[in-house]
Every structure is written in C-alpha cells, then in structure tokens.
Design a protein around this motif. Structure first.
Motif, PDB file in Angstrom:
ATOM      1  N   LEU A  39       5.784  -4.148  13.384  1.00  0.00           N
ATOM      2  CA  LEU A  39       6.944  -3.749  14.179  1.00  0.00           C
ATOM      3  C   LEU A  39       7.296  -2.282  13.949  1.00  0.00           C
ATOM      4  CD1 LEU A  39       9.329  -4.443  16.045  1.00  0.00           C
ATOM      5  CD2 LEU A  39      10.576  -5.217  14.012  1.00  0.00           C
ATOM      6  N   LEU A  40       7.357  -1.865  12.695  1.00  0.00           N
ATOM      7  CA  LEU A  40       7.767  -0.504  12.392  1.00  0.00           C
ATOM      8  C   LEU A  40       6.682   0.512  12.760  1.00  0.00           C
ATOM      9  CD1 LEU A  40       9.622  -1.172   9.049  1.00  0.00           C
ATOM     10  CD2 LEU A  40      10.636  -0.494  11.234  1.00  0.00           C
ATOM     11  N   LEU A  41       5.417   0.117  12.675  1.00  0.00           N
ATOM     12  CA  LEU A  41       4.365   1.005  13.155  1.00  0.00           C
ATOM     13  C   LEU A  41       4.460   1.184  14.666  1.00  0.00           C
ATOM     14  CD1 LEU A  41       1.206  -0.019  11.087  1.00  0.00           C
ATOM     15  CD2 LEU A  41       2.451   2.147  10.994  1.00  0.00           C
ATOM     16  N   ALA A  42       4.782   0.111  15.384  1.00  0.00           N
ATOM     17  CA  ALA A  42       4.959   0.226  16.835  1.00  0.00           C
ATOM     18  C   ALA A  42       6.100   1.176  17.169  1.00  0.00           C
ATOM     19  CB  ALA A  42       5.233  -1.153  17.437  1.00  0.00           C
ATOM     20  N   ILE A  43       7.173   1.109  16.384  1.00  0.00           N
ATOM     21  CA  ILE A  43       8.329   1.959  16.644  1.00  0.00           C
ATOM     22  C   ILE A  43       8.056   3.407  16.252  1.00  0.00           C
ATOM     23  CG2 ILE A  43      10.727   2.409  15.977  1.00  0.00           C
ATOM     24  CD1 ILE A  43      11.007  -0.630  15.534  1.00  0.00           C
ATOM     25  N   SER A  44       7.484   3.610  15.060  1.00  0.00           N
ATOM     26  CA  SER A  44       7.359   4.967  14.527  1.00  0.00           C
ATOM     27  C   SER A  44       6.100   5.680  14.975  1.00  0.00           C
ATOM     28  CB  SER A  44       7.407   4.925  12.991  1.00  0.00           C
ATOM     29  OG  SER A  44       6.336   4.164  12.467  1.00  0.00           O
ATOM     30  N   LYS A  45       5.009   4.931  15.158  1.00  0.00           N
ATOM     31  CA  LYS A  45       3.727   5.557  15.497  1.00  0.00           C
ATOM     32  C   LYS A  45       3.247   5.262  16.917  1.00  0.00           C
ATOM     33  CE  LYS A  45       2.766   7.589  11.582  1.00  0.00           C
ATOM     34  NZ  LYS A  45       2.646   9.059  11.509  1.00  0.00           N
ATOM     35  N   GLY A  46       3.812   4.228  17.520  1.00  0.00           N
ATOM     36  CA  GLY A  46       3.372   3.839  18.855  1.00  0.00           C
ATOM     37  C   GLY A  46       3.371   4.969  19.878  1.00  0.00           C
ATOM     38  N   PRO A  47       4.465   5.773  19.952  1.00  0.00           N
ATOM     39  CA  PRO A  47       4.475   6.860  20.934  1.00  0.00           C
ATOM     40  C   PRO A  47       3.336   7.869  20.729  1.00  0.00           C
ATOM     41  CG  PRO A  47       6.696   6.431  20.144  1.00  0.00           C
ATOM     42  CD  PRO A  47       5.772   5.617  19.283  1.00  0.00           C
ATOM     43  N   ASP A  48       2.923   8.080  19.484  1.00  0.00           N
ATOM     44  CA  ASP A  48       1.824   9.009  19.205  1.00  0.00           C
ATOM     45  C   ASP A  48       0.461   8.376  19.467  1.00  0.00           C
ATOM     46  OD1 ASP A  48       3.670  10.934  18.357  1.00  0.00           O
ATOM     47  OD2 ASP A  48       3.610  10.213  16.286  1.00  0.00           O
ATOM     48  N   TRP A  49       0.345   7.090  19.240  1.00  0.00           N
ATOM     49  CA  TRP A  49      -0.949   6.409  19.368  1.00  0.00           C
ATOM     50  C   TRP A  49      -1.242   5.955  20.790  1.00  0.00           C
ATOM     51  CZ3 TRP A  49      -0.566   2.893  14.382  1.00  0.00           C
ATOM     52  CH2 TRP A  49      -0.713   3.706  13.253  1.00  0.00           C
ATOM     53  N   GLY A  50      -0.233   5.936  21.653  1.00  0.00           N
ATOM     54  CA  GLY A  50      -0.478   5.563  23.038  1.00  0.00           C
ATOM     55  C   GLY A  50       0.048   4.182  23.389  1.00  0.00           C
ATOM     56  N   GLY A  51       0.147   3.928  24.713  1.00  0.00           N
ATOM     57  CA  GLY A  51       0.727   2.691  25.214  1.00  0.00           C
ATOM     58  C   GLY A  51      -0.017   1.442  24.790  1.00  0.00           C
ATOM     59  N   ALA A  52      -1.370   1.485  24.802  1.00  0.00           N
ATOM     60  CA  ALA A  52      -2.141   0.295  24.447  1.00  0.00           C
ATOM     61  C   ALA A  52      -1.909  -0.084  22.987  1.00  0.00           C
ATOM     62  CB  ALA A  52      -3.632   0.553  24.702  1.00  0.00           C
TER      63      ALA A  52
END
Length: 477
Positions: free
Chosen positions: A222-235
């Motif tokens: 969950l926290l990786l999706a929140i903190s890193k998701g925008p940098d790693w991309g939508g998929a």
C-alpha cells in the motif's frame, strides 16, 4: 518466558507524585526523539544524490525506508508490548533507533543510509507503547494529561526536526545530524531504564507470525503504491494497490479465524474504535497538508509574485511553533475531555483545524500569516490527538491497549502518506512556467489547502458520529 527487567514502580495514589511526573516527561521526550527522525532528513533530501553518489529516485529511499519500517513495526510492537511488557518493547525500540542512527551517521553510500533509516523507522512503536504504559501505570488523575502529552509528541518532534536539521546542516557535516540523533536516542534509553516501570498488564500467549507477515506485506504494498507509484507508472501503481487489497483481505480472513490474532478485528470494528481510527486518517491527512504547502510557499522565488524566497532554516523556524503549540494545549485537551468527554475534544480540535485551513487559503503572502495558520492548526491537532487515546482505550480491553493504540497511530501515519501522495499529484498538475522549469502555482497551493480543510471537516463529522455513551465513559477514565 524470562523474568521482567527490573524497573522502578509508580504508585497510583497521587497524581502529584514525582515518579508520575518523571514518567510522563521521559515518555514524552522519547516520543519527540522518535518523531524527530521523520523530519530530520528533510533538509538533506535535495543534496542526498550528490552526497551518496546516487540518483534522486535512489535517494528518495532514505525517506521511504523509514516510512515502510515504521508502518510495519508500529502494530507489531504494540501487540508484543501487550504480550511481553510495554517497557521491554520500548527499550527494544530505542535500541533500534540508536543502532539506526549510528549506521546512518557512518554511511557514505545509499545502502547503509537506507539500512540505517529503516532501523530508525522500526522505533515507530514508541509513542503508542508510551500511551499504553501510562494507562497501566499512572495515577488515574494523570492519565488524561499524560496520554495527551504523549500523543502530541508525534507532531512536536516532526515540527522541531526541521529547524534543528537545517541549522546543523548549514554549519557542519550532515553526519553530525545522525550522531546527535544517536545521542538523543541513547539518553531516552537511559531515562526509560531509570524512570519507566514495567506494566503489570500482560496477555501472554503466542506471537501471530502469520498475521505479522501478512499485515507487513499489505502495508508495504500500500505505501509503495502511494509513495512510489507516481514515479513507477500507472501499471505498477495499479499492481501495488491490487496486491495490497488482496494481501490485506487474506490477512483479515486469517485474523478473524486465529485464536490469538495480531490485531483483534472484532474489537477494531466496534463503532468507537472504527470511527476514531477513520477520524485519525482524515486528521493525519489534514495535518500533513499544511506541512507540505507552507515550506514550498516559503522557498518559492519572490519573482513568482506569491513565493517568499526564504531559506530552509527560516522554513524550520516558521513550522516549529506548530509543534510547540501542540504540546502546550495537551493539558487543555485533557481538561476538556474530563469536563465534556473526549468526543467533544476531538470535534473541537477538528473544527479548529478546519478554521485554520479556511483562513489559510487566502493568507499566504506574509511569514506572520503562515505562522498564525500553523499555530491555529497546532491548537486543533493538539486537542484532537490528545482525545484519541482516551476514546480508543475506553473501547478496548486493558490487555489490548498496546495494539489498539498502535493501530490508531498507524492510521494517522496512513493519513500523512495519503496527503503526501495527493498533494504531489495536485502540485504536479497545477503549475506555472518559471525560467526553463515549472513550479507549483498559487492555485495549486490553495487547492491543497482546501482539500486539507475538507479532510478536517470529515474528521469532525466522524467524531460527531462516535456513540455518546462510550465517549462519556472515556472522559471519566
């Protein structure tokens, strides 16, 4: 099980006893020290790629590692405190904090920095453990003020870390920051050994390793999706959110069926606990919004027409009063909770934060305006954070106060994380051109403040829905 560590005792007979006062002071100091670790690194973030020989994306793990480790450690430490002793887990947490500070102080590359910061994050359970220890050990007439002070230490440490870090980083090596944090942690460790007694309230039993692993994995996704998701991309973001949903669903299924769960979900689903935790998420979101906007407004160039062009040291000095106000209103929060119940105190606090944001939307053009808004928010957050432990502890068995308070602290941190992610999205889209770059616009800052105010208003509504009979009983404990 081994014999408890020797410790002093605190009588429950007199609220004025020096032992009780010392215990409150030591635990509050320990909470502030742990919270300092979250903000201590902020002035260094822009320079970390050069200092560590890495990329900006790599350097961001110095912040993310602490967030992830704290989210995992907080609920686990709370449950272990209920089982084996709050003081014992406080000592373990502070040892990890000192070890992490030493590793980070000696780091000259990314890997040891991330390891050290993760170890610091593993001390995240200190504040909820301290709150629970106070309930078990303090005289009845000191529990309210003590837990309110301890609860507010989360915001105090976060606010004081900025000016301290900026001042030290401007005048000496950045390594000194973490040697100082190691010294502060060692002092907290010594003080807890001397002044904090071991709680006589323990559940015993076995550690729910499967529950701990499941919750940890779900929170990390969950926290990786929140903190890193925008940098790693939508998929990647979609995959991480999906993994978090599936993992937490399986974890919940397990917790409802195991005899000794890490988190008693049936207790957590009770209206007073559930509504207080939801209000904590909303208020945590709101608290962090102003901490993200004001520093950027202060550092935005004057040439934009709305920036104030100040240094990081000035940013820290502007933000510090919020933390001091939070600590100052803790006794007032306790008195209002005794007189009217903690439900009313939580509502008053959330309403004050809402007013602060309403005033903060148009008031961004002068330093004194930002200080005023931060102080108003500090009053509201201090009142609300002081009321939350009373609401939680009255609604759960005494044997579960550690895990219940840890879950509540985790909810506040999740609110902070959601705020950071949404603020980042808003400010990335509402921009203006400045030279060859783009920077957040005044409209972007105002939209974030409006969202923060709406989050505080949602917290008010959730607090209003807490059953009155439970809230009244909490005010009498």
């Amino acid at each position: 099980m081994s014999a408890p560590l020797p410790s002093p005792t605190v009588p429950r007979t007199s609220g004025a006893s020096p032992e009780a006062t010392a215990m409150i002071a030591v635990l509050a100091y320990s909470g502030i020290t742990v919270a300092l670790m979250q903000s201590l690194i902020i002035p260094l973030v822009p320079a970390l790629p050069q200092l560590l020989g890495t990329t900006p994306a790599g350097a961001s793990w110095a912040v993310t590692a602490t967030l992830l480790a704290a989210s995992v450690a907080t609920p686990v430490a709370g449950r272990l405190g209920d089982m084996f002793g709050k003081r014992r887990m406080l000592l373990v947490s502070l040892v990890l904090l000192v070890a992490g500070s030493v590793v980070t102080a000696m780091a000259d590359s990314l890997a040891p920095m991330v390891i050290g910061r993760a170890l610091q994050g593993l001390a995240g359970g200190v504040i909820p453990l301290g709150i629970s220890a106070m309930r078990d050990q303090l005289p009845a007439d000191r529990v309210g003020s003590g837990t309110a002070t301890m609860s507010s230490s989360l915001g105090v440490g976060g606010a004081l870390g900025l000016p301290l870090a900026a001042l030290i980083a401007d005048h000496t090596s950045w390594h000194v920051l973490f040697w100082i944090s190691a010294a502060l942690g060692a002092l907290a460790l010594a003080l807890v050994l001397r002044f904090v007694p071991e709680s006589p309230v323990r559940t015993g039993g076995r550690v729910d390793f499967a529950g701990a692993i499941g919750l940890s994995a779900g929170l990390v996704f969950l926290l990786l999706a929140i903190s890193k998701g925008p940098d790693w991309g939508g998929a990647a973001m979609t995959g991480l959110f999906g993994a978090a949903a599936v993992t937490l669903a399986v974890w919940g299924w397990w917790e409802l069926r195991t005899r000794q769960p890490l988190v008693d979900l049936r207790t957590s689903a009770r209206a007073p606990v559930l509504l207080t935790n939801l209000a904590s998420i909303a208020l945590g979101f709101s608290m962090f919004s102003v901490r993200l906007v004001h520093p950027q407004v202060l550092q935005t160039p004057v040439e934009t027409g709305y920036g104030l062009g100040q240094s990081m040291l000035v940013v820290g000095l502007v933000m510090a009063p919020q933390g001091l106000v939070m600590m100052a209103v803790a006794p007032l929060s306790a008195r209002l909770s005794r007189a009217r119940g903690p439900k009313v105190t939580l509502m008053v606090g959330a309403l004050a934060v809402t007013v602060g944001y309403a005033l903060g939307v148009p008031m961004m053009s002068e330093i004194w305006q930002l200080v005023l808004i931060s102080c108003i928010n500090g009053v509201g957050i201090g009142m609300a954070y002081g009321a939350m432990p009373a609401l939680i502890m009255n609604a759960v068995p005494v044997s579960e106060t550690g895990s219940a308070n840890s879950l509540n602290t985790l909810m506040r941190s999740l609110g902070n994380s959601f705020s950071s992610a949404i603020t980042g999205v808003v400010l990335a889209h509402l921009v203006i051109g400045f030279g060859t770059a783009t920077i957040p616009s005044l409209t972007g800052f105002q939209v974030v403040m409006i969202i923060g105010g709406l989050a505080a208003l949602l917290s008010f509504a959730l607090a209003a829905a807490i059953p009155q009979r439970t809230a009244d009983a909490a005010g009498k404990t």
